[in-house]
Design a protein around this motif. Structure first.
Motif, short mmCIF file in Angstrom:
data_model
loop_
_atom_site.label_atom_id
_atom_site.label_comp_id
_atom_site.label_asym_id
_atom_site.label_seq_id
_atom_site.Cartn_x
_atom_site.Cartn_y
_atom_site.Cartn_z
N VAL A 1 0.84 -1.20 0.00
CA VAL A 1 0.00 0.00 0.00
C VAL A 1 0.88 1.25 0.00
O VAL A 1 0.61 2.21 -0.73
N LEU A 2 1.94 1.24 0.80
CA LEU A 2 2.86 2.37 0.83
C LEU A 2 3.54 2.56 -0.51
O LEU A 2 3.75 3.69 -0.96
N MET A 3 3.90 1.46 -1.17
CA MET A 3 4.51 1.57 -2.50
C MET A 3 3.54 2.19 -3.50
O MET A 3 3.93 3.04 -4.31
N GLY A 4 2.27 1.81 -3.43
CA GLY A 4 1.27 2.40 -4.31
C GLY A 4 1.10 3.88 -4.04
O GLY A 4 0.99 4.68 -4.97
N ALA A 5 1.08 4.26 -2.77
CA ALA A 5 0.96 5.68 -2.42
C ALA A 5 2.17 6.45 -2.92
O ALA A 5 2.04 7.58 -3.40
N LEU A 6 3.34 5.84 -2.83
CA LEU A 6 4.56 6.50 -3.30
C LEU A 6 4.51 6.72 -4.81
O LEU A 6 4.88 7.79 -5.30
N VAL A 7 4.01 5.74 -5.54
CA VAL A 7 3.88 5.89 -7.00
C VAL A 7 2.92 7.03 -7.32
O VAL A 7 3.20 7.85 -8.21
N LEU A 8 1.80 7.12 -6.61
CA LEU A 8 0.84 8.20 -6.86
C LEU A 8 1.45 9.56 -6.55
O LEU A 8 1.25 10.52 -7.30
N ILE A 9 2.18 9.67 -5.48
CA ILE A 9 2.82 10.94 -5.11
C ILE A 9 3.84 11.34 -6.18
O ILE A 9 3.90 12.51 -6.58
N ILE A 10 4.62 10.39 -6.64
CA ILE A 10 5.63 10.69 -7.66
C ILE A 10 4.96 11.14 -8.96
O ILE A 10 5.44 12.08 -9.62
N LYS A 11 3.85 10.51 -9.33
CA LYS A 11 3.13 10.93 -10.54
C LYS A 11 2.60 12.35 -10.40
O LYS A 11 2.68 13.15 -11.33
N LYS A 12 2.05 12.68 -9.22
CA LYS A 12 1.53 14.03 -9.01
C LYS A 12 2.65 15.07 -9.04
O LYS A 12 2.49 16.15 -9.60
N ILE A 13 3.77 14.75 -8.44
CA ILE A 13 4.91 15.67 -8.45
C ILE A 13 5.39 15.88 -9.88
O ILE A 13 5.69 17.01 -10.30
N SER A 14 5.46 14.79 -10.65
CA SER A 14 5.89 14.89 -12.04
C SER A 14 4.94 15.76 -12.85
O SER A 14 5.37 16.58 -13.67
N LYS A 15 3.64 15.62 -12.62
CA LYS A 15 2.65 16.43 -13.32
C LYS A 15 2.82 17.90 -12.98
O LYS A 15 2.77 18.77 -13.86
N LYS A 16 3.03 18.22 -11.71
CA LYS A 16 3.21 19.61 -11.29
C LYS A 16 4.49 20.21 -11.86
O LYS A 16 4.52 21.38 -12.25
N ILE A 17 5.53 19.41 -11.94
CA ILE A 17 6.79 19.89 -12.51
C ILE A 17 6.60 20.22 -13.99
O ILE A 17 7.11 21.24 -14.48
N LYS A 18 5.84 19.39 -14.71
CA LYS A 18 5.58 19.68 -16.12
C LYS A 18 4.76 20.95 -16.26
O LYS A 18 4.97 21.73 -17.20
N GLU A 19 3.78 21.18 -15.36
CA GLU A 19 3.01 22.41 -15.40
C GLU A 19 3.89 23.63 -15.17
O GLU A 19 3.74 24.65 -15.84
N ILE A 20 4.78 23.54 -14.23
CA ILE A 20 5.69 24.66 -13.94
C ILE A 20 6.62 24.90 -15.13
O ILE A 20 6.91 26.05 -15.47
N LYS A 21 7.07 23.85 -15.76
CA LYS A 21 7.97 23.98 -16.90
C LYS A 21 7.29 24.68 -18.06
O LYS A 21 7.91 25.44 -18.80
N ASP A 22 5.97 24.47 -18.22
CA ASP A 22 5.23 25.08 -19.31
C ASP A 22 5.00 26.58 -19.08
O ASP A 22 4.67 27.30 -20.01
N LEU A 23 5.16 27.05 -17.87
CA LEU A 23 4.97 28.48 -17.60
C LEU A 23 6.13 29.20 -18.17
O LEU A 23 6.39 30.16 -18.55
#
Length: 59
Positions: free
Chosen positions: A37-59
């Motif tokens: 369960v912790l591994m799954g949560a970690l994957v979700l957190i990493i995906k969200k961080i990656s998405k936010k980084i891409k949004e910031i890069k597009d600014l």
């Protein structure tokens, strides 16, 4: 994220200790499920961080 890594390290260490002591019971299996369960949560957190980084890069 670091809290999840810390919990996983501590939990995995205690699970290995229980396995070495041949103490495989419901606590062992609950801990094993919790690690996944912790591994799954970690994957979700990493995906969200990656998405936010891409949004910031597009600014």
């Amino acid at each position: 994220m670091s809290l999840i890594f810390g919990l996983m390290v501590i939990l995995a260490g205690s699970l290995v200790k229980r396995y070495d002591a041949n103490n495989i019971d419901y606590v062992f299996w609950i801990g094993t499920i919790f690690v996944f369960v912790l591994m799954g949560a970690l994957v979700l957190i990493i995906k969200k961080i990656s998405k936010k980084i891409k949004e910031i890069k597009d600014l």
